[in-house]
Scaffold this active site. Structure first.
Site, mmCIF file in Angstrom:
data_model
loop_
_atom_site.group_PDB
_atom_site.id
_atom_site.type_symbol
_atom_site.label_atom_id
_atom_site.label_comp_id
_atom_site.label_asym_id
_atom_site.label_seq_id
_atom_site.Cartn_x
_atom_site.Cartn_y
_atom_site.Cartn_z
ATOM 1 C CD GLU A 111 0.162 -0.351 3.356
ATOM 2 O OE1 GLU A 111 1.103 -0.995 2.838
ATOM 3 O OE2 GLU A 111 -0.135 -0.415 4.566
ATOM 4 C CB VAL A 112 2.291 3.264 2.184
ATOM 5 C CG1 VAL A 112 2.617 2.480 3.451
ATOM 6 C CG2 VAL A 112 2.904 4.658 2.240
ATOM 7 C CG ASP A 113 8.526 3.357 -1.005
ATOM 8 O OD1 ASP A 113 9.121 3.272 0.091
ATOM 9 O OD2 ASP A 113 9.118 3.504 -2.090
ATOM 10 C CG ASP A 114 6.703 5.458 5.985
ATOM 11 O OD1 ASP A 114 7.460 6.431 5.822
ATOM 12 O OD2 ASP A 114 6.030 5.299 7.026
ATOM 13 C CB THR A 118 8.474 -3.354 4.057
ATOM 14 O OG1 THR A 118 8.301 -2.772 5.344
ATOM 15 C CG2 THR A 118 7.766 -4.685 4.008
ATOM 16 C CE LYS A 156 3.569 8.067 4.709
ATOM 17 N NZ LYS A 156 3.627 7.912 6.182
ATOM 18 C CD1 TRP A 184 -1.506 8.467 9.759
ATOM 19 C CD2 TRP A 184 -1.438 9.766 11.572
ATOM 20 N NE1 TRP A 184 -2.030 7.755 10.788
ATOM 21 C CE2 TRP A 184 -2.011 8.522 11.926
ATOM 22 C CE3 TRP A 184 -1.302 10.751 12.562
ATOM 23 C CZ2 TRP A 184 -2.452 8.243 13.221
ATOM 24 C CZ3 TRP A 184 -1.748 10.473 13.842
ATOM 25 C CH2 TRP A 184 -2.307 9.221 14.161
ATOM 26 C CD1 TRP A 189 -6.031 -1.445 5.806
ATOM 27 C CD2 TRP A 189 -6.854 -0.989 3.790
ATOM 28 N NE1 TRP A 189 -4.984 -1.072 5.005
ATOM 29 C CE2 TRP A 189 -5.452 -0.789 3.762
ATOM 30 C CE3 TRP A 189 -7.590 -0.749 2.611
ATOM 31 C CZ2 TRP A 189 -4.776 -0.365 2.617
ATOM 32 C CZ3 TRP A 189 -6.912 -0.327 1.478
ATOM 33 C CH2 TRP A 189 -5.529 -0.142 1.478
#
Lengths: 213, 213
Positions: A111-114, A118, A156, A184, A189
């Site tokens: 969902e996100v590349d922070d 990961t 991000k 943020w 979900w």
């Protein structure tokens, strides 16, 4: 103050929809690997949009990765939040001991590349497993190259702790539907009250449309 | 004519939300097993609602099952759509070779219980694997019993081809958020135009409210 970015389910659906064409044309994936839990929803939606008439669905394999947040007292050498633990990995049996991945195009979905920690872990470990399988069966040449690509809903734009293989970036095999600041991000979900969540998203979009964000 | 039942993402979210309390009180799962692709979205949403303050998330393992639709020409003995193929199974390594499942409560999640074929397969195969692991380490007594429960968004009230263990049903370990007729259920992750999909859902609910369904 960190601004909250409210994302509705229909936003997620449309981000997958608008990215599908690019993925079909450029990544042509044989397999989707969903990084759970955040990648589950976009991966499932994406599968619908990647399905071509007359062709079977692109299979999804789920892997589970979570960032182990080291406590301040433990943190001697390790940076906080840089240790990744596997809660699930690929099912080797149904993948023919990884052999089925050799020479294939694989799309990794989250969902996100922070911090990118990961994603770095996922790509490196998958590459390692595929390379080991390739050497084992002695496959060589162009046809034995496995190509990874990445799709995330949001990237991000910030200092990353993890890094991705240069050629993956250079060859345009990284796609974020949206690039945002270090906000943020509130995914639907995780919402307790989904109607309130949608209302916050509506207000946010109205403020952005008025340029008063 | 088969009526189409349009389900929005927010409907799915709320079905998970309203079922979470029952699941927490009665099933108390240590692990969620999501049957992919349909189980991915409800499993991810459910995880949010099952998280208790101060406790870690309930882990999710995804398995991939698909009904193999036998072609009419092949269909000599087999009923069409009764053969299940595994595209992914549990990751034995991160589960300690299934040992971690012994004596645990496991919640199997899928979107729909249609013919019950997939659910039967999932429960039977999981029970078999856990039982083999139990025998291998010689665990005995009440504490070594693994308890499966099932959650689906919709159960279709129809003649089922598959069956579930009697005690699972008798002990109330089967939960469907909604029981419906043999309708064509349109889930949002399969919608091409999500705004149109939501509009159809709105119209359907308005008709039902008027009693003119």
């Amino acid at each position: 103050m960190v601004e909250k970015l409210y994302v509705t389910y229909n936003d997620v659906h449309k981000l997958c929809q608008e990215s599908a064409q690019h993925i079909l044309e450029n990544f042509k994936p044989h397999l989707i690997i969903a990084i759970g839990g955040g990648g589950y929803v976009p991966a499932r939606i994406l599968r619908s949009f990647l399905k071509l008439p007359g062709s079977p669905n692109i299979p999804i394999q789920a892997i589970g990765l979570s960032l182990y947040e080291t406590l301040p007292t433990d943190a001697v050498v390790e940076e906080p939040g840089t240790k990744v633990t596997r809660t699930q990995w690929l099912d080797l049996t149904s993948l023919g001991e990884m052999k089925n991945l050799i020479g294939k195009k694989i799309l990794i979905v989250d969902e996100v590349d922070d911090t990118r920690t990961t994603l770095e872990y996922a790509v490196k470990e998958l590459q390692k497993d595929v390379e080991a399988a390739r050497q084992k069966i002695g496959a060589e040449g162009e046809g034995s190259k496995t190509e990874f690509s990445i799709f995330v809903l949001h990237n991000k734009d910030k200092q990353k702790k993890g890094s991705l293989p240069e050629e993956l970036i250079n060859e345009g095999r990284y796609l974020a539907a949206r690039t945002v600041g270090d906000e943020w991000i509130c995914y639907p979900w995780e919402a307790v009250d989904i109607d309130e969540h949608d209302e916050f998203a509506r207000q946010m979009k109205a403020r952005q449309a008025n340029g008063s964000s």
